[in-house]
Each structure stands twice: as structure tokens, then as C-alpha cells.
Design an enzyme around this catalytic site. Structure first.
Site, PDB file in Angstrom:
ATOM      1  N   ARG A 113     -21.542 -11.198   9.092  1.00 50.32           N
ATOM      2  CA  ARG A 113     -21.230 -12.487   8.617  1.00 50.32           C
ATOM      3  C   ARG A 113     -21.430 -13.738   9.057  1.00 50.32           C
ATOM      4  O   ARG A 113     -21.489 -14.670   8.887  1.00 50.32           O
ATOM      5  CB  ARG A 113     -19.671 -12.476   8.276  1.00 50.32           C
ATOM      6  CG  ARG A 113     -18.893 -12.104   9.495  1.00 50.32           C
ATOM      7  CD  ARG A 113     -17.440 -11.326   9.488  1.00 50.32           C
ATOM      8  NE  ARG A 113     -17.564 -10.117   9.092  1.00 50.32           N
ATOM      9  CZ  ARG A 113     -16.434  -9.281   8.862  1.00 50.32           C
ATOM     10  NH1 ARG A 113     -15.238  -9.985   8.923  1.00 50.32           N
ATOM     11  NH2 ARG A 113     -16.374  -8.098   8.494  1.00 50.32           N
TER      12      ARG A 113
ATOM     13  N   LYS B 239     -20.043  -0.161  19.289  1.00 49.23           N
ATOM     14  CA  LYS B 239     -19.834   0.969  18.297  1.00 49.23           C
ATOM     15  C   LYS B 239     -19.657   2.295  18.972  1.00 49.23           C
ATOM     16  O   LYS B 239     -20.285   2.440  20.076  1.00 49.23           O
ATOM     17  CB  LYS B 239     -20.873   0.968  17.284  1.00 49.23           C
ATOM     18  CG  LYS B 239     -20.766   0.021  16.201  1.00 49.23           C
ATOM     19  CD  LYS B 239     -21.780   0.175  15.271  1.00 49.23           C
ATOM     20  CE  LYS B 239     -21.800  -0.756  14.298  1.00 49.23           C
ATOM     21  NZ  LYS B 239     -20.884  -0.739  13.281  1.00 49.23           N
TER      22      LYS B 239
HETATM   23  N1  BES Z   1     -23.251  -3.143   9.993  1.00 46.41           N
HETATM   24  C1  BES Z   1     -21.879  -2.977   9.915  1.00 46.41           C
HETATM   25  C2  BES Z   1     -21.378  -2.315   8.681  1.00 46.41           C
HETATM   26  C3  BES Z   1     -21.843  -0.964   8.154  1.00 46.41           C
HETATM   27  C4  BES Z   1     -20.924   0.027   8.661  1.00 46.41           C
HETATM   28  C5  BES Z   1     -22.946  -0.898   7.557  1.00 46.41           C
HETATM   29  C6  BES Z   1     -21.429   1.306   8.124  1.00 46.41           C
HETATM   30  C7  BES Z   1     -23.281   0.617   7.200  1.00 46.41           C
HETATM   31  C8  BES Z   1     -22.447   1.397   7.476  1.00 46.41           C
HETATM   32  C9  BES Z   1     -21.198  -4.075  10.532  1.00 46.41           C
HETATM   33  O1  BES Z   1     -21.720  -5.103  11.136  1.00 46.41           O
HETATM   34  C10 BES Z   1     -19.808  -3.787  11.069  1.00 46.41           C
HETATM   35  O2  BES Z   1     -19.898  -3.227  12.249  1.00 46.41           O
HETATM   36  N2  BES Z   1     -18.801  -4.003  10.495  1.00 46.41           N
HETATM   37  C11 BES Z   1     -17.390  -3.697  10.954  1.00 46.41           C
HETATM   38  C12 BES Z   1     -16.397  -4.992  10.753  1.00 46.41           C
HETATM   39  C13 BES Z   1     -15.472  -4.897  11.380  1.00 46.41           C
HETATM   40  C14 BES Z   1     -15.595  -4.980  12.933  1.00 46.41           C
HETATM   41  C15 BES Z   1     -14.326  -5.953  11.010  1.00 46.41           C
HETATM   42  C16 BES Z   1     -16.813  -2.639  10.345  1.00 46.41           C
HETATM   43  O3  BES Z   1     -17.182  -2.076   8.929  1.00 46.41           O
HETATM   44  O4  BES Z   1     -16.349  -1.573  10.938  1.00 46.41           O
HETATM   45 ZN    ZN Z   2     -21.323  -4.708  13.117  1.00 45.79          ZN
END
Ligand code: BES
Ligand code: ZN
Ligand code: ZN
Length: 497
Positions: A342, A268
């Protein structure tokens, strides 16, 4: 805060007075035992309109020897709901300072029992701060505030009963917040598991089983292992079973418990990455709901499954491009290691069918896309059963925790199952509808009853709490940090239906 209910007519300490908009004086019913100077003061601020009693507004009156009063607005009487009473209670707690003293009495003007209880609930829910890591001034003793809710003798027994239940449920909400707020260096899978095991020792009717890393590998939990293996804090699955000897089907709650989500190899960006400590919010909801049910003496069977892992980049971490196989036997092409929730849930959902679920609900801070869609105002809610989705939506509405219906469309399922080399893919084909494609992915791992190949799929709902578990500035029940969302919704769904 120590909250009691009493039919006594005394005003102990500071008076807390919920007021309707448009009132021009102290309601008749509330005047007993009130000094005339206090009454005059309140009458003056109401008749001059200095205090308009708008929803959630408060005003403190300092009456010298005659004591103090906190006025709190309920808005207009004809559209005042239990939610307004709950918000008013929370506003009072947010207002209370040392100068208000340690004893207070709440007096209502003819509110119904559930309205009074909701006010008490709001007071208790908002009575929370996370200061484990702040230096404590040893000289300064923590003083507990005692709140007495005045009611009639006729109402006393029922109100005591309702408030006692709400006290137990609040404990569950506060536990969920504690888990969420704990920094990720001190909250990792093994710590969560130890906490669950220790917690269960206080209750004869709860068993906690921990499936550790080695056992998870042996059992074939490829999703959980793929996410957690790159961390020195290894993953585990924690299973809570309440009243396990009760016969018949039961609710099974499954939680995403990523104690820190760096994104893994699909790292990230750095800004605000600290917020990813909340990525175990789903597991906190499950643990908090178990606490609420245990504290209130719930006698039915309920199972909770939390999928705990830390998502780290490392030499041995899962790569984008890897194909894994989890408990379900279906293969998953991992196209982005940041779509890890997921993966752990795919094993948790598959495991759930071992407990003969009446239904399965999963909770997860799953997607940023859900926050884009609904902000911090509502949880995204998907289900393979429209009636069940409506039941959860209504349970949320009943307790003031919004869960918004979202679509589980065949097109999204197709998108998540058209990997060139595996049965499923953990990433949609494009960036659009990311919360929906995530839900559609999860559906591939909801088992049929008794795992029968051509059987009926178990009733299931998915709640994406990415926007509601934290950062919810308009949620009056909490000042900041983890909200403990949906402990109350699910308590209500399970215990009151
Ligand atoms: N934990 C994150 C989602 C999230 C984002 C929670 C902001 C709380 C606040 C999750 O694991 C994630 O990173 N999801 C990605 C998915 C994508 C790579 C398909 C996302 O939402 O960008
Ligand atoms: Zn994630
Ligand atoms: Zn995540």
C-alpha cells in the site's frame, strides 16, 4: 505450440475430438476422412460409457496405423459455455505427450466461432512451463506441436481473426507468468525496468520511462523509497505509455511490484517465504496487459505504472513507528513494515492523475486477508464507483477470471485515517477485515481530477490478486506457479468496450 485454422477436411496427425456428454457415437459432421476402424473404436468407448465426456475429462485412443485420437469432454450440450470449451482445450494441452506426435487436428461438432476460439485459447494458455533454470538435454531437440483447428469455409476468416487476437493476448499472459516465476535473485526492480525498456524497443507506439531511486527521492516518492531503501537492489517506478499522442482520457493501470517481500523489519515467519517472489504479481499484470495490447495492435491510449521495490530488513530499513510523506503530501504512520504494498501504491496512484485517467485500476498481491476471504478462487475487487466495479466484474466473468465485489466502507476509511500522529496509518486497528482496510487506505491516495482540492475523485478500482496470481490449483489454464491472472480481463475491458 503452433496453432492454425483451416477449412481443409483432412485429418493431420492425431485427431482431437471434443464430445458432449450423452453422445453414443462420432458426430456425423466429424466423420469425414476418418478411418472406419478409428470410428468404430470411438463409437465403442462412447456407446459403452467407457468415455462419458464429463467436463475436462480426456481419453486417448491408439489406433495403430489408423492414427490416434484424443477425446475431450464438454459436459452436457445444453449447459456448455465458452468456459467449458476453454477448459476442454486446456485439458487437451495438459494431456498431450510425446506419444501423441507433433501434428494434431481439432474437429468440432457444430460449435460456434467464439466457442472454437475459446477452445484454441485454452490450448494456448495451458501451453506453458517455466523451465529457464532446468538443465537442457542438448541431444533432445525441442519439438513444436502443430495444431490445426478445422472449420467450415464460411467460418474460416472470422475464426482466424479471433484466434490471432487470442494469440497476442496469450503472449501477454505468458509474459506475466514469466515475470512472476522468475526467482527473486534474478528479478529485482532494475531488472524489471531493463526488461520493460528492451521490450518497448519492439514497438513504435510504446514509450517506457524509468524513475530511478535518486529521481524517486527527488520527486518525493516517500512510499516507494521507504519500502525499497533497505535493499541493495534499489526501488524504481516504471511507466509504460502506449499511443501517447492519442487525444483524450485513457485507462491507467497501476501495479504493486515487490520483487521479494520479507516483511522488512516486521519480518515474516520463515515458512513458505519463498512464495513472496510472487509479490510483484501486480506489476506483472500491468506489463502483461501492455504486451497483450501491443501484440494485438491496440490503437487507443493506455498508461501503466509499476511500483518496483524489494522489501528487506537492514540497518537503514524503514522501522515500525516511522512517519513518512509521499507524493500526495499526506503523512503515513508506518505501524508494520510488512504492509508495504500500500505504501508503494500510494505513490503510483497519486502519480496516475498526471495522465488524465478515464479510470485507474490497481493490481496487487496486497493482503493475506484477501486469501482468507476468497481463497485462490477469486480476486477481491473494490471501487469508488459501483457501475465501474460491475464492469470489471463482468469483464472477468466474460473471460473466466473471477473478481468478487468487496465493500469499501466509510468505517474502514476512518480506521485507516485515525493515526494519533499522522494523516493515515498503514495498519488497521485490529486484525479483522484486513483486505478491506488495505483498500480503504489506498482510496486515500486516489487523486481528484487534475489534483483539484475539492474536485471529484477519479474513478478507481483495486484488485487484490494475492490469492489468484499464484497457487490457483483449480485454474485449468495453468499447471503451477504464476497464473498471469487478469491480463485477459483487462484486455477485454479495454479493447472490447
Ligand atoms: N505480500 C503480502 C500479502 C500476501 C500474503 C500476498 C500472502 C500473497 C500471499 C503483503 O505485503 C503483506 O504482508 N500483508 C500483510 C498486511 C498486514 C501486515 C496488515 C498481511 O496480509 O499479513
Ligand atoms: Zn508485506
Ligand atoms: Zn507484499
Amino acid at each position: 505450440m503452433e496453432l492454425t485454422v483451416s477449412a481443409s477436411e483432412n485429418i493431420n496427425g492425431t485427431l482431437i475430438l471434443p464430445i458432449f456428454e450423452g453422445s453414443d457415437g462420432v458426430p456425423e459432421k466429424c466423420q469425414t476422412g476418418m478411418s472406419s476402424s478409428m470410428k468404430n473404436q470411438i463409437n465403442r468407448v462412447l456407446s459403452t460409457g467407457d468415455f462419458k465426456a464429463k467436463k475436462k475429462s480426456t481419453m486417448t485412443l491408439y489406433g495403430g496405423e489408423d492414427g490416434k485420437a484424443i477425446l475431450v469432454g464438454l459436459g452436457k450440450s445444453d449447459d456448455c459455455t465458452v468456459h467449458d470449451y476453454r477448459n476442454a482445450g486446456a485439458s487437451v494441452t495438459a494431456t498431450i505427450k510425446k506419444s501423441h506426435g507433433t501434428e494434431m487436428t481439432v474437429r468440432f461438432d457444430g460449435a460456434g466461432i467464439s466457442h472454437m476460439a475459446a477452445f484454441a485459447e485454452g490450448m494456448m494458455l495451458r501451453d506453458y512451463s517455466y523451465d529457464e533454470y532446468k538443465k537442457k538435454d542438448e541431444e533432445e531437440e525441442e519439438t513444436e506441436v502443430s495444431i490445426r483447428i478445422n472449420c467450415s469455409e464460411k467460418e474460416e476468416e472470422e475464426l482466424v481473426g479471433q484466434v490471432n487476437v487470442l494469440k497476442g493476448v496469450c503472449k501477454g499472459v505468458h509474459l506475466s507468468r514469466d515475470l512472476g516465476n522468475c526467482p527473486p535473485n534474478d528479478m529485482y526492480p532494475e531488472v524489471f525496468a531493463d526488461m520493460a525498456r528492451d521490450w518497448a524497443k519492439d514497438f513504435d507506439n510504446v514509450d517506457v520511462t524509468i524513475i530511478n531511486y535518486d529521481e524517486a527521492i527527488k520527486a518525493g516518492m516517500g512510499g516507494l523509497v521507504a519500502v525499497g531503501k533497505g535493499s541493495s537492489r534499489k526501488p524504481c517506478m516504471v511507466i509504460f505509455e502506449m499511443n501517447k499522442d492519442v487525444k483524450g482520457r485513457c485507462p491507467v493501470l497501476v501495479g504493486k511490484g515487490i520483487t521479494f517481500d520479507t516483511g522488512g523489519i516486521s519480518l515474516k515467519p520463515g515458512a513458505n517465504m519463498d512464495e513472496m517472489k510472487y509479490d510483484m504479481g501486480g506489476s506483472a499484470t500491468v506489463f502483461g496487459t501492455m504486451e497483450a495490447l501491443a501484440q494485438t495492435g491496440y490503437e487507443g491510449k493506455v498508461v501503466g505504472i509499476t511500483c518496483m521495490a524489494e522489501n528487506m530488513p537492514a540497518a537503514n530499513a524503514t522501522r515500525p513507528g516511522d512517519v513518512i510523506k509521499g507524493l500526495s503530501g499526506k503523512t503515513i504512520e508506518i505501524l508494520n513494515t510488512d504492509a508495504e504494498g500500500r505504501l508503494v501504491l500510494s505513490d503510483g496512484l497519486w502519480k496516475a492523475a498526471e495522465f488524465d485517467p478515464e479510470y485507474i485500476i490497481d493490481f496487487a498481491t496486497l493482503t493475506g486477508a484477501c486469501v482468507v476471504a476468497l481463497g485462490h478462487e477469486a480476486t477481491g475487487l473494490w471501487s469508488n464507483d459501483d457501475d465501474f466495479r460491475t464492469r470489471i466484474h463482468e469483464a472477468g466473468n466474460a473471460v473466466g477470471e473471477l473478481a468478487w465485489p468487496m465493500p469499501l466502507l466509510p468505517a474502514f476509511e476512518k480506521e485507516m485515517t485515525d493515526s494519533k500522529i499522522a494523516d493515515t496509518r498503514n495498519l488497521g486497528a485490529g486484525r479483522w477485515g484486513g483486505a478491506n482496510t488495505a483498500a480503504a487506505f489506498l482510496k486515500q491516495f486516489v487523486p481528484n481530477r487534475d489534483y483539484e482540492k475539492d474536485g471529484e475523485q477519479i474513478t478507481w478500482a483495486h484488485m487484490d490478486i494475492a490469492g489468484t496470481f499464484w497457487g490457483a490449483k483449480t485454474n485449468m489454464m495453468v499447471k503451477n506457479g504464476a497464473t498471469g491472472i487478469h491480463v485477459r480481463t483487462i484486455y477485454h475491458l479495454i479493447a472490447n468496450s
